[in-house]
Design an enzyme around this catalytic site. Structure first.
Site, PDB file in Angstrom:
ATOM      1  N   GLU A  22     -57.342 -57.387  30.617  1.00 27.75           N
ATOM      2  CA  GLU A  22     -58.651 -56.907  31.077  1.00 27.75           C
ATOM      3  C   GLU A  22     -58.600 -56.657  32.565  1.00 27.75           C
ATOM      4  OE1 GLU A  22     -62.234 -59.214  30.379  1.00 27.75           O
ATOM      5  OE2 GLU A  22     -61.614 -59.649  28.329  1.00 27.75           O
ATOM      6  N   GLU A  56     -59.723 -66.159  27.834  1.00 27.24           N
ATOM      7  CA  GLU A  56     -60.247 -66.817  29.038  1.00 27.24           C
ATOM      8  C   GLU A  56     -60.695 -68.258  28.798  1.00 27.24           C
ATOM      9  OE1 GLU A  56     -63.157 -64.350  30.957  1.00 27.24           O
ATOM     10  OE2 GLU A  56     -61.676 -62.830  31.477  1.00 27.24           O
TER      11      GLU A  56
HETATM   12  C1  FCB Z   1     -64.522 -61.201  31.203  1.00 21.49           C
HETATM   13  C2  FCB Z   1     -64.783 -61.350  29.718  1.00 21.49           C
HETATM   14  C3  FCB Z   1     -65.283 -60.101  29.055  1.00 21.49           C
HETATM   15  C4  FCB Z   1     -66.241 -59.340  29.939  1.00 21.49           C
HETATM   16  C5  FCB Z   1     -65.656 -59.132  31.317  1.00 21.49           C
HETATM   17  C6  FCB Z   1     -66.517 -58.318  32.234  1.00 21.49           C
HETATM   18  O1  FCB Z   1     -64.615 -62.418  31.826  1.00 21.49           O
HETATM   19  O2  FCB Z   1     -63.617 -61.737  29.043  1.00 21.49           O
HETATM   20  O3  FCB Z   1     -65.853 -60.469  27.823  1.00 21.49           O
HETATM   21  O4  FCB Z   1     -67.449 -59.980  29.977  1.00 21.49           O
HETATM   22  O5  FCB Z   1     -65.400 -60.368  31.898  1.00 21.49           O
END
Ligand code: FCB
Length: 453
Positions: A351, A169
């Site tokens: 994610e 990210e």
């Molecule tokens: C993302 C992050 C991860 C976690 C999730 C909920 O932005 O990469 O570390 O905090 O959100």
């Protein structure tokens, strides 16, 4: 209960779980680990809820074997984790900490023995504090520091780890760390933010080159958080704010890395920091696009903020999770389609998940039907995106365990496994059993339990 049609995924579709080093490892001052910028931030007043820190977190540094056992029980094919740079290079560069490297040796070996593919991310926000003292990502030298760190980890683990991500990210940690004070190091300055964007891009490109040269058969990607940015209300000011926020959040990394140029508003502002040859260094061929996605974000003009944009509110009618993040599965579908077409790479959802305030019931189980409903709906949207032509190859839930959720501390629980932080006991939630069935069969059954149970 409600019924929805069962959906199927291709037999080689990859199902996995994600974590990150600072959020789960703990052992912050053990076996020679150096401090990171998040250790520093946790000591600052009012930056992290309840004064929580990552000192112990899920104590994964000591309990990794049990955690691998949990993953094996879940039947997942892949585990995405990150290496803590200050654990292997306590000062960020120079002296190597053998005990730190040995930990990742044990972890990788254990994951492989469990029949799970390790997906290693080199940077999930825990920059060594010693490097921040030298300017961190605002320093152009940071690209070289990162390349050297990458070479160290690649030489040590590259015989066993084939899936590599450079950063997690980019847009989030650069914006929150250098423009909005929501993450370490908490600077709010336009120049610092632009320098960080460009130097992190250089670091990515250099690391890809190092990985190609060092790891035989490496499959290399980068993890981007892509979320549609919507003006909070339809005014010219909010539209301008949304356009700039969208560039900084969604485009300022994948565009130069994969298309060779910055998006227009950023290109103009960042030009003073770009030198001849930089764009070719940044734009290296990679093998896959890691997409993190939670929901859309809303932008509002605010002249007091570093760039004149601020986080706005979602429309009140938009559903949200227990911790207030917008639920909008169609935005996920559309993002997958857009990203797949724009960058032309296989996409892995690295994610996606749902934060809550889970607690065990009187019988000791953790019944998180809301999370199941969320995952069910989002995975269905992913399937729709694939039917629309998006080249999606895998899906990782955030997260295996409840963990240190940055500024929210331990209050926001994203795990499919509950962690009792007082005892470190792990309790797989109902969603873990649900996800196990998906991971083992590649099929989401029609039976959906409703949010309210
Ligand atoms: C993302 C992050 C991860 C976690 C999730 C909920 O932005 O990469 O570390 O905090 O959100």
């Amino acid at each position: 209960m409600s019924e929805r049609p069962a959906i199927e995924f291709p037999s080689d579709f990859l199902w996995g779980v994600s974590t990150s080093s600072y959020q789960i490892e703990g052992a912050a001052r053990e076996d020679g680990r150096g401090p990171s910028i998040w250790d520093t931030r946790c000591l600052m007043k009012d930056r992290v809820a309840n004064g929580d820190t990552g000192d112990v977190a899920c104590d994964h540094y000591h309990r990794y074997a049990g955690d691998i056992g949990l993953m094996k029980e879940l039947g997942v094919g892949a585990y995405r984790f990150s290496v803590a740079w200050p654990r292997v290079l306590p000062a960020g560069k120079g002296a190597v900490n053998e005990a730190g490297l040995a930990f990742y040796d044990r972890l990788v070996d254990g994951v492989l023995e469990a029949g799970i593919e390790p997906w290693l991310c080199l940077y999930h926000w825990d920059l060594p504090q010693a490097l921040d003292d030298l300017g961190g990502w605002t320093a152009r030298d940071s690209a070289g520091w990162f390349a050297d760190y990458t070479a160290l980890v690649a030489r040590r683990l590259g015989d066993r780890v084939k899936r590599w991500a450079t950063f997690n990210e980019f847009g989030v940690f650069t914006m929150f760390g250098y423009a909005i004070d929501w993450a370490a190091p908490g600077i709010t300055d336009r120049t610092a933010h632009l320098q960080a964007i460009h130097h992190v891009n250089l670091a990515h490109g250099d690391a890809v080159a190092v990985l190609r040269a060092t790891v035989k058969d490496a499959s290399i990607g980068a993890v981007h958080n892509v979320q549609p940015v919507v003006p909070e209300s339809d005014t010219a000011e909010n539209r301008r704010a949304a356009a700039l926020l969208d560039e900084h959040w969604n485009l300022a990394f994948p565009d130069p890395q994969l298309r060779g140029h910055y998006p227009p508003l950023t290109a103009e502002a960042i030009a003073p920091h770009v030198r001849a040859g930089d764009m070719a260094r940044i734009c290296q061929p990679i093998d896959w696009f890691g997409l993190n996605h939670y929901g859309p974000i809303f932008a509002r003009a605010d002249p007091k903020m570093t760039w004149g944009y601020a986080w706005g509110s979602a429309p009140p009618e938009m559903p949200s999770t227990d911790i207030g993040w917008s639920i909008h599965p169609d935005a996920f579908r559309d993002t997958l389609v857009t990203v797949s077409h724009r960058y032309g790479l296989p996409v892995f959802v690295t994610e996606n998940g749902c934060g809550g305030n889970d607690a065990p019931g009187p019988d000791g189980t953790v019944d998180d039907t809301g999370r199941i409903a969320f995952l069910d709906t989002y995975i269905r949207s992913m399937r729709e995106a694939m039917d629309l032509g998006a080249d999606v190859r895998g899906y990782f839930v955030w997260s295996l365990l409840d963990n240190f959720e940055w500024g929210s501390g331990y209050g926001n629980r994203f795990g499919i496994v509950y962690v009792d932080f007082a005892t470190q006991r792990r309790i797989p939630k109902t969603s873990a059993r649900w996800f196990e069935a998906v991971a083992r069969t590649g099929r989401v059954s029609g039976e959906v339990r409703r949010l309210s149970g």
